[in-house]
Design a protein around this motif. Structure first.
Motif, mmCIF file in Angstrom:
data_model
loop_
_atom_site.group_PDB
_atom_site.id
_atom_site.type_symbol
_atom_site.label_atom_id
_atom_site.label_comp_id
_atom_site.label_asym_id
_atom_site.label_seq_id
_atom_site.Cartn_x
_atom_site.Cartn_y
_atom_site.Cartn_z
ATOM 1 N N ALA A 100 0.858 -1.610 -0.082
ATOM 2 C CA ALA A 100 0.189 0.089 -0.351
ATOM 3 C C ALA A 100 1.168 1.329 0.091
ATOM 4 C CB ALA A 100 -1.131 -0.211 1.361
ATOM 5 N N VAL A 101 1.484 1.531 0.446
ATOM 6 C CA VAL A 101 2.739 2.662 1.157
ATOM 7 C C VAL A 101 3.482 2.222 -0.818
ATOM 8 C CG1 VAL A 101 5.200 3.705 1.490
ATOM 9 C CG2 VAL A 101 2.986 2.022 2.961
ATOM 10 N N ASP A 102 4.000 0.857 -0.995
ATOM 11 C CA ASP A 102 4.380 1.448 -2.129
ATOM 12 C C ASP A 102 3.779 1.286 -3.785
ATOM 13 O OD1 ASP A 102 6.573 0.648 -1.894
ATOM 14 O OD2 ASP A 102 6.497 -1.953 -2.378
ATOM 15 N N ALA A 103 2.284 1.609 -3.621
ATOM 16 C CA ALA A 103 1.409 2.233 -4.137
ATOM 17 C C ALA A 103 1.154 3.361 -3.846
ATOM 18 C CB ALA A 103 0.068 1.430 -4.604
ATOM 19 N N GLY A 104 1.706 3.853 -3.342
ATOM 20 C CA GLY A 104 0.696 5.616 -3.030
ATOM 21 C C GLY A 104 -0.283 5.503 -2.195
ATOM 22 N N LEU A 105 -1.114 4.876 -2.300
ATOM 23 C CA LEU A 105 -1.928 4.162 -0.986
ATOM 24 C C LEU A 105 -1.937 5.601 0.686
ATOM 25 C CD1 LEU A 105 -3.346 1.110 -1.550
ATOM 26 C CD2 LEU A 105 -4.679 3.287 -2.878
ATOM 27 N N ILE A 106 -0.566 5.179 1.141
ATOM 28 C CA ILE A 106 0.358 5.879 2.154
ATOM 29 C C ILE A 106 0.739 6.210 1.734
ATOM 30 C CG2 ILE A 106 0.749 5.549 4.617
ATOM 31 C CD1 ILE A 106 -1.053 2.993 4.207
ATOM 32 N N PRO A 107 0.962 8.166 1.345
ATOM 33 C CA PRO A 107 2.348 8.335 1.105
ATOM 34 C C PRO A 107 3.316 7.955 2.303
ATOM 35 C CG PRO A 107 0.604 10.329 1.252
ATOM 36 C CD PRO A 107 -0.394 8.558 1.952
ATOM 37 N N ALA A 108 4.677 8.129 1.908
ATOM 38 C CA ALA A 108 5.480 6.905 2.391
ATOM 39 C C ALA A 108 6.482 8.423 3.393
ATOM 40 C CB ALA A 108 7.064 6.431 1.479
ATOM 41 N N GLU A 109 6.437 9.553 3.041
ATOM 42 C CA GLU A 109 6.319 10.450 3.809
ATOM 43 C C GLU A 109 5.520 10.679 5.110
ATOM 44 O OE1 GLU A 109 4.097 11.804 0.163
ATOM 45 O OE2 GLU A 109 5.639 10.797 0.650
ATOM 46 N N GLU A 110 4.129 9.999 5.082
ATOM 47 C CA GLU A 110 3.491 10.087 6.487
ATOM 48 C C GLU A 110 3.658 9.087 6.944
ATOM 49 O OE1 GLU A 110 0.626 12.278 6.532
ATOM 50 O OE2 GLU A 110 2.240 13.572 5.577
#
Length: 179
Positions: A100-110
């Motif tokens: 989900a992080v890799d897909a941008g569903l959860i922004p990595a910076e968050e």
């Protein structure tokens, strides 16, 4: 300034697979310093018999980000169910969150500012750890997608309700629905 990615909390659900190796995942995503953190810490500090929440790890000493609390819906019974709970289901949850992080569903910076609580169903009759992993991974990713996108919508729910409720454990007959 904090990102508006997560207001107070986002909630999502997903059911993937069939039979004993199916996965049902509920997630709550929230910011550190908010009510999700209070719930996260309280659950971690107050285990009950058969239900011991634990931090989800990608591998030992490498917790997934956002930090995720794994809460089992069924007490681990027997060797294979325990291996599925602490092994394949935990690994599937960790990989699904990473996906989900890799897909941008959860922004990595968050990711360092967020917490996830994941309530996980692992059937005591589980019989295939690899299928369990695949289903748990997909359910985790899909539950996060549902939380982030706000799906299903109220309209989606009302349309489904008109067709009648159903789940893997029960579907009412037309006669029961008509009452």
């Amino acid at each position: 300034m904090p990102s508006p990615f997560v207001p107070t909390a986002l909630i999502g659900e997903s059911f993937v697979g069939e039979g004993a190796n199916a996965a049902h995942t509920n997630v709550v995503i929230g910011r550190k310093g908010g009510p999700v953190e209070t719930a996260w810490a309280t659950a971690l500090a107050t285990p009950s018999a058969g239900h011991v929440p634990f931090m989800t790890v990608v591998r030992p000493s490498v917790p997934v980000k956002p930090l995720t609390l794994f809460v089992a819906k069924a007490a681990a019974e027997g060797e294979l169910h325990q291996r599925a709970t602490w092994g394949s289901a935990q690994a599937g949850l960790a990989q699904g969150i990473s996906d989900a992080v890799d897909a941008g569903l959860i922004p990595a910076e968050e990711a360092d500012d967020l917490l996830i609580i994941a309530a996980m169903w692992i059937n005591p009759a589980v019989d295939d750890l690899d299928e369990s992993f695949r289903n748990q991974r997909a359910a985790a990713r899909d539950a996060i997608r549902a939380a982030v996108t706000g799906t299903p919508t109220v309209s989606d729910v009302q349309t489904a309700a008109k067709q009648g409720p159903t789940n893997p454990f029960y579907t009412p007959t037309a006669e029961v629905l008509a009452r």
